[in-house]
Each structure stands twice: as structure tokens, then as C-alpha cells.
Design an enzyme around this catalytic site. Structure first.
Site, PDB file in Angstrom:
ATOM      1  N   GLN C 128     -15.552  56.619  28.149  1.00  0.00           N
ATOM      2  CA  GLN C 128     -15.508  58.066  28.361  1.00  0.00           C
ATOM      3  C   GLN C 128     -15.079  58.775  27.085  1.00  0.00           C
ATOM      4  OE1 GLN C 128     -12.180  59.729  30.667  1.00  0.00           O
ATOM      5  NE2 GLN C 128     -13.670  60.604  32.078  1.00  0.00           N
ATOM      6  N   GLY C 129     -15.748  59.847  26.724  1.00  0.00           N
ATOM      7  CA  GLY C 129     -15.357  60.609  25.541  1.00  0.00           C
ATOM      8  C   GLY C 129     -15.036  62.053  25.910  1.00  0.00           C
ATOM      9  N   SER C 131     -11.187  63.355  26.237  1.00  0.00           N
ATOM     10  CA  SER C 131      -9.953  63.808  25.574  1.00  0.00           C
ATOM     11  C   SER C 131     -10.080  63.806  24.059  1.00  0.00           C
ATOM     12  CB  SER C 131      -8.781  62.888  25.952  1.00  0.00           C
ATOM     13  OG  SER C 131      -8.529  62.960  27.322  1.00  0.00           O
ATOM     14  N   SER C 163     -10.687  54.486  26.853  1.00  0.00           N
ATOM     15  CA  SER C 163     -10.420  53.192  27.455  1.00  0.00           C
ATOM     16  C   SER C 163     -11.631  52.289  27.233  1.00  0.00           C
ATOM     17  CB  SER C 163     -10.176  53.432  28.941  1.00  0.00           C
ATOM     18  OG  SER C 163      -9.670  52.297  29.541  1.00  0.00           O
ATOM     19  N   GLU C 246     -12.449  60.770  39.700  1.00  0.00           N
ATOM     20  CA  GLU C 246     -11.312  60.077  39.117  1.00  0.00           C
ATOM     21  C   GLU C 246     -10.030  60.331  39.919  1.00  0.00           C
ATOM     22  OE1 GLU C 246     -11.072  61.063  34.965  1.00  0.00           O
ATOM     23  OE2 GLU C 246      -9.938  59.242  34.543  1.00  0.00           O
ATOM     24  N   ASN C 371       0.511  65.482  36.114  1.00  0.00           N
ATOM     25  CA  ASN C 371       0.951  65.898  37.445  1.00  0.00           C
ATOM     26  C   ASN C 371       1.336  67.372  37.480  1.00  0.00           C
ATOM     27  OD1 ASN C 371       0.331  63.396  38.250  1.00  0.00           O
ATOM     28  ND2 ASN C 371       2.408  62.756  38.823  1.00  0.00           N
TER      29      ASN C 371
END
Lengths: 349, 391, 391, 349
Positions: C128-129, C131, C163, C246, C371
């Protein structure tokens, strides 16, 4: 005990802060983490040169004969710097126990050398499985089955046991009980309580550093076009850390002063100090890591050096649960809480 | 923290012994019920006069105004002993702690001579007129208006959460003399005679069915301009000085909380929970908090005596109000199923009082600036974090 | 919740039995180490192919794309059994859960035929790209630029927290095609071949000294315009659809946390703390949380199967991430002084792993939207509270 | 158990919500608080007319023979309305225990009358010192020294014991143990667990009401020129309440379904449900009162009616500590946690 440090004590704090800012940077702490890193004693000798290690050694043994307030200042700064040497064990546990309970021979042999910075001493008490800096210690206070012993290096068996804080150089220490190394019975309770109080002061220093790092980050890091420190959620997390840490500190100052002042609440005060510092450290650990976000989870960022020192000290000299119970037992067994814990009339003439 | 300053100084130790002996001889047997009305009020006034006659009414006031000019450490010692003795709740703190010092600083000689001795002797009871229905956390949003008319201010509006309003002789109040949008720049601090026509005081029944706070309504109430403290439109600063007192050390000492802990221990014993390790852990946690508060106050006193009083006062208010709530929650947990009962006084002495106190233990998290406001203060003024955007 | 729907439906029960039997027969003895490099990677690929061949690789994919078209309840059953069996961590969730569904919705026939089977068979690993160093909570603040040049986008910039970036064959990414201030309106969603010249992948060492995340640097990286998913500048919506997956149910089930609880119990037993009432209370508190999570997921599944998927997904992420941190904290409390030791594996099996997991248990409170962000979402989109002022 | 209510069950919820919105307003709850207030049975009869009290009574006894899901819905709404009648005790404890464990005579005597709304029943279990509505109950389940008894009014001794929730009309009930009133041994565990699960559902309703009140207040109340609900500190407090309450609810739904479905985890599921609901109620109580500020401390404002119902129910059918321990004991004594608490293969053919 006035809860106010003298100008001389504030000077000592600045001296320690300056020394550590130069010689105990995050990079220096990382160097101590390197597997197989030899214990570099140069900083320890600098500390001795500045009188840190002689502070609470009696003048008869080449010390400065100062009180516990100086020690308090040094312990907080050691935590603030994540110092990778056993100042806590050497100066705050071994020196006082040796001074008050050691034999004439033990005192004469060790105190001058400690004051001169020639000795790294450690302690392994309670059910602690290891001693910090156990891999390199020249002298250790060990709680064995028959009581407390002051054991020199040549009688120690060491088994390395890596800590999550790689700079602590932990090892499980063993020794054969020997009447020659054994200290009088009263020494044990004092060693435990002094360790708890001193660990509280170091922890408070660790937590203050975590707070300072998080505050600096929150001012600088921007998201949504503004510093994250302007968000109320972040502000309140950091205010809660500040509240817990700053209120915890005077409890440790007091606990460290109780022995010299001969107060009957020395043991309970030490437990309260350690319990408060531990709870504050837990809050500091959670909130400051959360404020840092992802970057705080990287090895490259320095935050974890303090997170791990804090976590290691949480368990040292009695856990939160241990001290809460000790205090709870005192609440239950005290015939009159006000008489035991309340204000007392001074009997001093 | 030098070795020369071990333990309490001799002077303080003697002071403590003096206070303890005096309280033992003078505190009314069995204490007094909380101040309410009529006869009870008179008993409290009598007690305040007893304190006055012994010279203990206003330790912190300068000697020239009839106080003792006592340092903060001596006042804390007095407060500790006072709480230890279970002496009656003080009924005129608004006058002694808040109005008095303001009058000393801003009043004319005539005003000082009129008001100060009456406060000292408890002839005048004082109440505070700051909060309004629309101005709680946002105190500068207050709307009670005061218009200059000749030699008077004409006051219209409403105050709320006025502690002791029903019996007060005087109110120190903030009123809006600027335009409605003038914020803290258009506020005036003024002393109002509670017997002036146009004032209507209505008690508020609290969650525990007791009264204590009032609403105060003002309809064309004429207050002499001479009663203004400080400048017209300059009352915000005057009020902030007064509020700093409310948050700082000395309002309660650790002794009060130790008394609470002793009450919980009585519950634990009566209910046979002494050997429960989890209960002991709870008690240890509370004793830790009480100990921390004790030393925190000690530090605050030491700092203050060296001239350092800052926004850290917010620590004090935050700490004790959260600890107080926690202590009462733990007490309720010990009582468990009995916690809901209001007639357990006989079988479990103290249980009913504990319940009342339980609900009230939430209030300090709100009054004198909510704990959210305190956290804002700490984060901005102590930690230096940037302010929130406002709109 | 009618009496006719007691317990699991027969179909689900049979499905559970099938999965359990298959896992018992197929899960590698002793599990696999976490996926890292070289041979270990190949073992994981082999496991993924075993899943594929059994038809279990992509339960949620429609049958036409090689999936099982399974409902959410069947997927949860699979996941529960998978965790129960201690089967290997899935290594291509980015492809299966995120890239795959996006391609199905936005891809051309040719793209689907090229990418989807390769994901299913684990021939292509995806990362995944999203952030960036300056775009965490504020994802719309991303700065990696993509400029149209002929038939290509030319990409420059940096991604972080990628990741599996080291081994990935493809990245699904958000890049800025609008001007720097265009916010979420100037973002394009594009698939990038990780072997394109100009891409530099550097692993990030984590707090527990392991790697897993990467930084990915782009220098004049040419990506065919044909790889854009959805419209140019219209990538925000595409990404938000992916992110909803997610946070929702199914990422982990209660079984994982029950395994953690079993590990804590082993510590408790090994350290002789079984009879400690306070420890038992802690364990009861954790079992309560695990039970609550189980039924919360059950409700979420039931809602989703009736077409209701909303911002309540934030409950799921908040709940499990906080519970996970709490479980690991309690475990450390049980270990007490031993918690700092990293060589307790022999005397206290599981202790070293627990420590690593402890630090990592803080990460889910941050990833996939902190959170704090989740609480904002709940308060604004579920409770309808007003947004904060922005400046 | 599918965690999804049927359209008919959702209709029942609306019916209950409507009835209570009309007949159980805050003013009605206040009326029930008045000292010496007679128990007004008109609302109870309306509930019976709508079938609420017959829902889970078998058809053979003039009931509707529905499942526990209908009960769940009614209990949540009763909490939401702070209903001053013993729906929890009557419908969720006494009816099922009587139905499953009562003698033929007991069932014939009581079930039809309960379904018709002629009986206010209560329960006093565990070490609970009082029964809610004990002052007026026509029938009580009492845990006496020798087990569980179903005791009619004429055999009860009542000692009024005012609750902090004045609408609960609590009294300590006593009765002489009598074989004629005694229920079989298995009834006790079921009564306790059913009470815990039902109390969880009511508590969740109470907490939802507190949340709704605080959300409404936060939208309307302005300070610093904006609604206080736009401040992140307030938003996050309310988000935390929502999180705890909404995640707690399905655990209670499940627990209430376990008996009908014959699940082996009925007792543990009930404890978990009560523990979760209690913890959520504590959070709701703290945060919603804090959001209301001073106004929430006034008798005049309605918030305290729900705060006190919540506090009273916290201690009912086992405290947080009681249930945490019961669950912790199960964790320790279970030979295999995964077998006991994990997913099981259905044995249904």
C-alpha cells in the site's frame, strides 16, 4: 525536608544536566546498546571528578558527606538522560546500606573507591531475577536465602540475561552465602525501600524526558495545517502526563529524605513514591508514544530508548502491584490511620 | 532540603502543637451539621467568632487588618490540624479568602474599615457572583449588565451556583459594563449589598436533594459606583487574582482524604473484606494518591514561599478533584449492593453520608474551572502548546 | 434472533467443520516464522498457494474472479478457525483485501485478467502506498507528485509505513496530480510496478528491532496512465472505499485474543499466581473484553449482511486496538520484574515473544487512522456532533 | 442468535418506546420518586395490554410463548425510560425461573396472572440486601439459607430501605423457609445469571439514554461562541461512551439468548454481559455528568434520574468485582481456554 532545593543543589542539577547533555546523548545511549559493547567507564570517572559519586559518602571515607537531596537531583537527571551506568544502585542503594550497615572493614575497603569512581556496584533484591549492569559490576548487594550480602566481583557468578533495555547490561547474579559477606538483618528492608525510592526518582526523570520529547514533537509536527499540539486531544494527553509526573516527583524527594531524618514512614513513603512514579511512567509511555504516532515505533527515533528504560524500571524494586499491596496491608493493619499517616507533633525539643 | 531543615521547623512544630491543643479544647462535641438555616447558621457564626477571638479567623490576612500575617506553611499546618480535628466547615471563605484580599488591595480606607472587621467577626457573610447560566467555563461570556446612572450602577441579570447565597449579606460580583461583545475587557468587579431591592435569591436543590447553591436574580438593582473594585471595565484582572486562590494549595489538605480512607477502611472491616487482596490493592492505590497529594502540597507551599506561583495551581485542583472522585468510587465499590441504600446508617455507620458525598465528589471536577479547562491551562501555559483555533 | 435461528445455521456449522478439518490436515507443523526474506518468503508463498488450491485464498471475491463469493458470516467463521489453528500470517492481504476489489471495480478486462489471478495465486505481492512522512492522520495532505507526460505519470516523492514493501511486486498508491493545495480533490489512485526504475525501497527497523515496514522513494518514476484506477484526480473516493475494509470486522476475531489470554494464563500458572484474587480479577476483565468483542463482531456481521455498513466500523478498530493494548499490558504486569528480560524463553516459554508483541500492541492504536481520528469519526458521523473549527 | 432483530421485534421496540414516551416521561419517573408514592399500576396494565408481560409466558398459561429477543428489546427500552416497575424482575427473572423450575401448581397459579399484568414480582438474590419494588411486590424470588424460594406476598416480611433511586421502592424481604415455596436446586444458578443478563440489558438502555441526553446538550450548549460538542475533549468523551455502550449491548443480547438455546456458557455469558454493561455505565455516568457541567448536579434537571438508576443497577445481580472474579475463576479452572470459550463445532445434526 522542605521540598525546595537550595541554590547549590540547583547548581548540581545544572552540572549534571550539562555533563549528560555532552557525554550522554541519545547516540551515547545507543552505543551502550550495541551487543557486546564494553562498559565505557569514562563517563563514570567524569561523574566521580564532579563529585557525584562522593556526594553521600562520609567525609571519613573520602566523600563529601552531603545529604540525600543531592542524590535526588542526580537520580532525576540520570533518568532524564537514560544514563547507562548504575548510579541508582551504586549511589542510592549500595552506598547508604554500606555506610549504615557495613562492617568497618567493608566500609574502609569500598566507600573510598566508590567515591573515586572506581567501582560500579549493583543490587539484586526481592524476587528480581537479574541485576542491572550485572555483567560488569565490581560489587553487588544480593538478597540470598539467609539475608542480604555485599558480594565482591570475585565471588559472583554471572549469567547474562539481556534486557529489553539493551543499555542495562543485565545479568542474573549468584553467590554462595557466606557469613563474611552477610549484612545485619535491618539492612535488607532499608536496601529494598531505598531502591524503590531511588527508582522512583529515576523514573520521574525518564517520564519528564518522554514528556519533553512529546511536547517538542507536538509543537513541530503539523497535520491538517496546524501543529498537532493545538488539538485538544493531544493537549489533554500531554497535560495528563505533566500532572502525573510533576505530582509524583515530590513524593520521591520526600521518600529519599526519610532515612536521614529518621522518619518512621520511610518504608511506606518509598512504596508510595515508587507506585506513583510507576503509574506516571505508564501514562507517560502511552500518551507520548501515541502523540509521536508511527515515527515513535521506529528504532531510528530516540523515543524508545526512554520508553524501554521506563518499562525496565517499572518492574525494578517492586512492581506497582507489590507496592500497592504493601501500602494496602498497612492501611488494614494500622490501628489508627490518622496516627500512622496523619500529621504528627514533633517530639524534637 | 538541607540537612539543617530536617522535619518541621521548631516554630512550625510549636504552632502545630498550639493549634492541636486549642482545637481539642474548643471544637464542638460531635461537630456541627453543615451550615443551612436558622439556628444552625447561628451555631456556625458562633464558631467563627470563637475562631476570631482566638486569632485564628484569618491567618493569611496581614496583621494590620486583624490577621496573623501567617506564611503559607503555617496556614497549611493549621488547615491540616483543623481537618484532623473534624472541626466545622468554614462558612465565610468567600469573605475571608476572596472578598477580603480584594478589598485590601482595591478598597478605600473607609471601605476597609467597614467591610474587613465585619468579615473577620463573621458579621457579614459573603457570596460570589461570577458564574451565570450562559457563562460557566466561558466566564468572560457573562451577560449580567450594569449601566452607569448617576452615582450608581444599575444591575440586571442572573447569577448561578452562588454558594451560600441565601444567607449572604454581600456579594462580590462580575458584571458587564461594556457592550455585549466586549469579552473580558468590558467587565467590572463590584460589591453588592444583598439586601438591595430588586435582588431575588432562589435556592437550587442539588442532586443529593440538599441545597447549598442559589440562583440570584437582579432587576434594576442600584449599586453605588463607590462599590466598584479597581477600574470600571477593569474587573477581569481583579477576579482572576481572586480565582487563583481558589485553585491553589490549601483549600483542602491530605488530611481530609485520609479521613475518607479511614471511613472506607471501616466499611471494609464491617463487611469482612479485610483479607481480600484486590481490596487491599485498592486501598494501597488510594493511600498512594493521598501521599502524593500531601507532598505535592508541600512542594507548592515551598515554591510559593519562594515567590513562585504560576499556572501550576491547576495541577492542584486537577489532582485533588480526581483523587476525591476516585476515593468515593472505591468506597462505593466496597459497599457494592449496599451502595444504593439510604438507610444503612444503623447497620453500617457512615454509609448514607458516603452516598451523598459520592454524588458530590463529582462536582469538584467541574467547579472552579472544569478539569478540561485546567488541562487547557496546563497544556498552554505550562507546556507551551499552541492555542486551539477558535472558529 | 428468532427461535428458528438458534445457534449457527446448519450451512455455517458444516462450513466450520470443513475448515477445521482442512486446517488440521494442512497447517504446517509448528507454524511458519513471520514472513521476511528468502526461503521464509517462499514457504509463505507455498502456503498461500495451498490455500488457493483448496479454494480458500479469497473467500470474499466473487466466483467470477476465482473467489468463493462468501458472505461475511462465512468469512468470519473461516477467520476464527484460521486463528484457532494458529495458521501462518497471511502475506498478501494488501492484494486480496484492498487492490483486488479496487481492480474488480475500476480495472479494464485486460487489467483484471493480468492482476487478479496473480493475486489469487500469490504470484504478485502487493503493498500500500498511502501514508507519507507529512501525511499520516491527514492523508489528504500527501505530497508525492505525479505529472502527466505523454502516456505516463511521472512520480516523485516518498511513501512510508509500507508494509511488505521490500518484497512487493506492485503498489497501489495515492499520488498528487492536482496542485499542492488541492487537498483530496487532487489525488489520483494508481498501480505502480515496484520494479520500475527510480524506485528505492528502504526497510524501517521497528522499536522491537524487527523490520516489516519500509520507506519507498520515487525519483522520476514513469507509470503508465493506463494504470490509474478511476478518474485522474478522483482517487480519494477509490482509496476511502479501500480503507473502510481496513477498519471493519474480520481483520481479527476474538480467537486471536483468546489465544493471548491463554498465554497469560500459562504465565500465571508458571509464576504461581493462580490463587491471587487480583490476578483473577484482571483475567476476568480481559475475558469480558474478549467476549464483548466476539459479540460486537457478530452484530457487525449481522448488520452488514442486512446492508448496513457505516461509520460504526470505527467502533471495531477502536475496540480491538484498545483491548489488544490492555491484554498485553496485563501480561506484562503478570511477568512483573521478568518483563524486561529477553532470554526467558527457556524458563518461561512465550515471554520473549510477549515482549515483542507488547511494544507492537501499541501500534494498532495508531495505524489505520489513530484512535483519536476514530473518536472524531464516531462523534461527528455517528453522534452528529459539530466539527471543530479548523483555524 | 443472529444479533439481528426481526422486523416484528423492531416493531415491538417502537411500541415500547412510544408507550414509555407517553406514559413514562421524566415527570412520571419523578412522580414515582415522591416519598410515600403509591405504586401506580396503570402503566403496568398498559404494558400487559400490549403483551409485554405475556411475551415469554408459555401459551398454555395465557402467554404468547415468544423468545428472549422480545424480552431483550423490552428491557433495553425499560432502562432507556427509567421505568419504575419491576419488568426486569417479573419478566426476566421470575417468569423464566417459574416456567422452567416451578411446580405445576405454582405455574398455574402465577403465570396467567403475570401475563395479565396483575402481579408485580421481584427477586432478592445473592447477598443483595434488598429487593427493588419490595414494598409493593405480590410475589418474590428469595434466596434463603436453604436455596431459592418463590414466596407470595402473604408470607413476606418487608422492611422498607430507601434506595438512592427513589423510584425503586426497595425493601428488605424476609420469609420463613418452607418446603412448599422452595424451588429445585438448579433454579438458583439460573435466576442469578438471568438476573445479571437482564440487568445488563436494562443498564445498556440507561446508558444509551444518558448518552442521548449528553449529546443533545453538547449540541445546544454554547461556550466560547460555539457548541461545546465541537470541542475535541467533549467529542472524545462522548465517543468513548458510545463505544462502550454499543459494544456492550450485543453481549447482553447473546447472554439473554443462551438459556433458550441451551448453551453451556449461559452463566459465563451473563457475567460478561453484566460486567461489560456495568463498566459502560460507569463511563457513561462520569462523562455525561461532566459534559452537563453544573446543571447536571441539580435536582431540577432530569439527568440524575438515570444516573441513579444506573448506580443502583451497578450493584444489582452482582457487582463488577463479583462478575470479574467469577470469569477469572473460569479462566483459571478451565483446562483448555479454547475448548471452553472458543468456537465450537455444532453437534446439531
Amino acid at each position: 525536608m522542605t521540598y525546595a532545593f537550595t541554590p547549590e543543589q540547583e547548581d548540581l542539577r545544572r552540572t549534571a544536566r550539562d555533563l549528560f547533555a555532552r557525554t550522554c546523548t541519545a547516540a551515547d545511549v545507543r552505543a551502550a546498546w550495541e551487543p557486546g559493547a564494553e562498559q565505557d567507564r569514562s563517563r563514570w570517572r567524569r561523574m566521580a571528578d564532579l563529585g557525584f559519586l562522593a556526594a553521600n559518602v562520609p567525609t571519613a571515607f573520602d566523600g563529601m558527606g552531603l545529604g540525600d537531596a543531592e542524590l535526588t537531583v542526580l537520580l532525576e537527571e540520570a533518568g532524564y538522560a537514560a544514563l547507562p551506568e548504575p548510579l541508582l544502585e551504586t549511589a542510592a542503594v549500595v552506598v547508604p546500606v554500606l555506610r549504615e550497615h557495613g562492617s568497618a572493614e567493608q566500609r574502609a575497603r569500598w566507600l573510598p573507591r566508590i567515591a573515586a569512581g572506581e567501582v560500579l556496584a549493583t543490587a539484586q533484591l526481592l524476587d528480581a531475577p537479574v541485576a542491572p549492569y550485572g555483567t560488569v559490576a565490581d560489587l553487588a548487594l544480593l538478597e540470598l536465602e539467609d539475608g542480604l550480602h555485599l558480594v565482591p566481583a570475585e565471588r559472583l557468578t554471572r549469567e547474562q540475561a539481556p534486557s529489553m533495555d539493551g543499555a542495562r547490561h543485565t545479568a542474573a547474579l549468584r553467590a554462595v552465602p557466606d557469613p563474611a559477606t552477610r549484612l545485619p538483618g535491618a539492612a535488607l528492608a532499608e536496601a529494598r525501600a531505598r531502591g524503590a525510592a531511588a527508582a522512583a526518582a529515576v523514573l520521574n526523570g525518564v517520564s519528564r524526558r518522554l514528556l519533553d520529547m512529546a511536547v517538542a514533537y507536538a509543537k513541530e509536527r503539523e497535520q491538517f495545517g496546524r501543529p498537532i499540539g493545538s488539538f485538544q486531544a493531544v493537549k489533554h494527553m500531554l497535560a495528563e502526563v505533566a500532572l502525573e509526573v510533576e505530582t509524583s516527583r515530590p513524593a520521591a524527594w520526600y521518600a529519599l529524605s526519610t532515612w536521614a531524618e529518621g522518619r518512621p514512614d520511610a518504608v511506606l513513603a518509598s512504596s508510595a513514591a515508587k507506585a506513583a512514579a510507576t503509574a506516571a511512567a505508564v501514562t507517560a509511555s502511552y500518551h507520548t508514544l501515541q502523540v509521536h504516532g508511527g515515527i515513535g515505533f521506529t528504532w531510528e527515533h530516540d523515543l524508545h530508548l526512554w520508553l524501554k528504560r521506563g518499562k525496565a524500571l517499572e518492574g525494578a524494586y517492586g512492581s506497582l502491584r507489590h507496592h500497592h499491596r504493601l501500602l494496602g496491608d498497612a492501611v488494614i493493619s494500622s490501628p489508627d490511620l490518622m496516627a500512622t499517616f496523619g500529621p504528627t507533633l514533633s517530639t524534637a525539643s | 532540603m538541607t540537612t539543617g531543615q530536617q522535619q518541621e521547623s521548631r516554630a512550625l512544630a510549636e504552632w502545630r502543637a498550639e493549634i492541636r491543643a486549642w482545637l481539642e479544647a474548643n471544637v464542638p462535641e460531635g461537630g456541627l451539621p453543615d451550615p443551612e438555616a436558622g439556628a444552625i447558621l447561628e451555631e456556625h457564626r458562633a464558631w467563627e467568632r470563637t475562631l476570631f477571638e482566638a486569632g485564628y479567623a484569618a491567618l493569611h490576612w496581614p496583621v494590620e487588618y486583624g490577621g496573623k500575617g501567617a506564611d503559607l506553611d503555617a496556614r497549611i499546618v493549621f488547615q491540616e490540624e483543623y481537618e484532623r480535628a473534624g472541626a466545622p466547615l468554614r462558612m465565610n471563605l468567600g469573605g475571608l479568602m476572596l472578598a477580603g484580599p480584594t478589598i485590601m488591595k482595591y478598597g478605600t480606607l473607609e471601605q476597609k474599615e467597614f467591610w474587613l472587621p465585619a468579615i473577620l467577626r463573621c458579621d457579614h457573610l459573603w457570596c460570589q457572583g461570577f458564574s451565570e447560566p450562559g457563562a460557566g467555563s466561558d466566564l468572560a461570556g457573562l451577560r449580567t449588565s450594569a449601566v452607569v446612572d448617576g452615582e450608581d450602577l444599575v444591575v440586571n441579570g442572573q447569577k448561578i451556583w452562588t454558594s451560600g447565597g441565601l444567607h449572604a449579606d454581600w456579594m462580590f460580583a462580575m458584571v458587564r459594563t461594556g457592550d455585549p461583545q466586549s469579552g473580558h475587557r468590558g467587565i467590572t468587579y463590584v460589591m453588592i449589598d444583598m439586601r438591595t431591592p430588586g435582588i431575588d435569591v432562589r435556592p437550587i436543590t442539588q442532586i443529593n436533594r440538599q441545597t447549598g447553591f442559589c440562583e440570584v436574580f437582579f432587576t434594576d438593582v442600584r449599586v453605588p459606583l463607590a462599590n466598584v473594585m479597581g477600574e470600571l471595565d477593569g474587573g477581569w484582572q481583579v477576579a482572576m487574582e481572586a480565582l487563583a486562590h481558589e485553585r491553589g494549595a490549601g483549600r483542602r489538605t491530605y488530611v481530609t482524604f485520609l479521613n475518607d480512607l479511614a471511613q472506607i477502611r471501616r466499611f471494609v472491616t464491617a463487611l469482612g473484606q479485610e483479607d481480600d487482596t484486590a481490596v487491599r490493592e485498592d486501598l494501597g492505590r488510594l493511600l498512594t494518591a493521598v501521599t502524593v497529594y500531601r507532598h505535592h502540597v508541600g512542594r507548592t507551599v515551598a515554591d510559593a514561599m519562594r515567590g513562585h506561583v504560576g499556572p501550576e495551581a491547576s495541577y492542584n485542583k486537577l489532582y485533588w478533584s480526581e483523587m476525591n472522585a476516585q476515593i468515593h468510587e472505591v468506597g462505593m465499590r466496597v459497599l457494592a449492593g449496599r451502595a444504593e441504600l439510604q438507610d444503612d446508617e444503623k447497620s453500617l455507620p457512615g454509609a448514607e453520608k458516603w452516598q451523598d458525598a459520592y454524588w458530590f465528589s463529582r462536582a469538584p471536577r467541574i467547579f472552579a474551572g472544569t478539569n478540561q479547562i485546567q488541562k487547557n491551562i496546563i497544556s498552554e501555559r505550562v507546556l507551551g502548546l499552541p492555542k486551539e483555533p477558535r472558529r
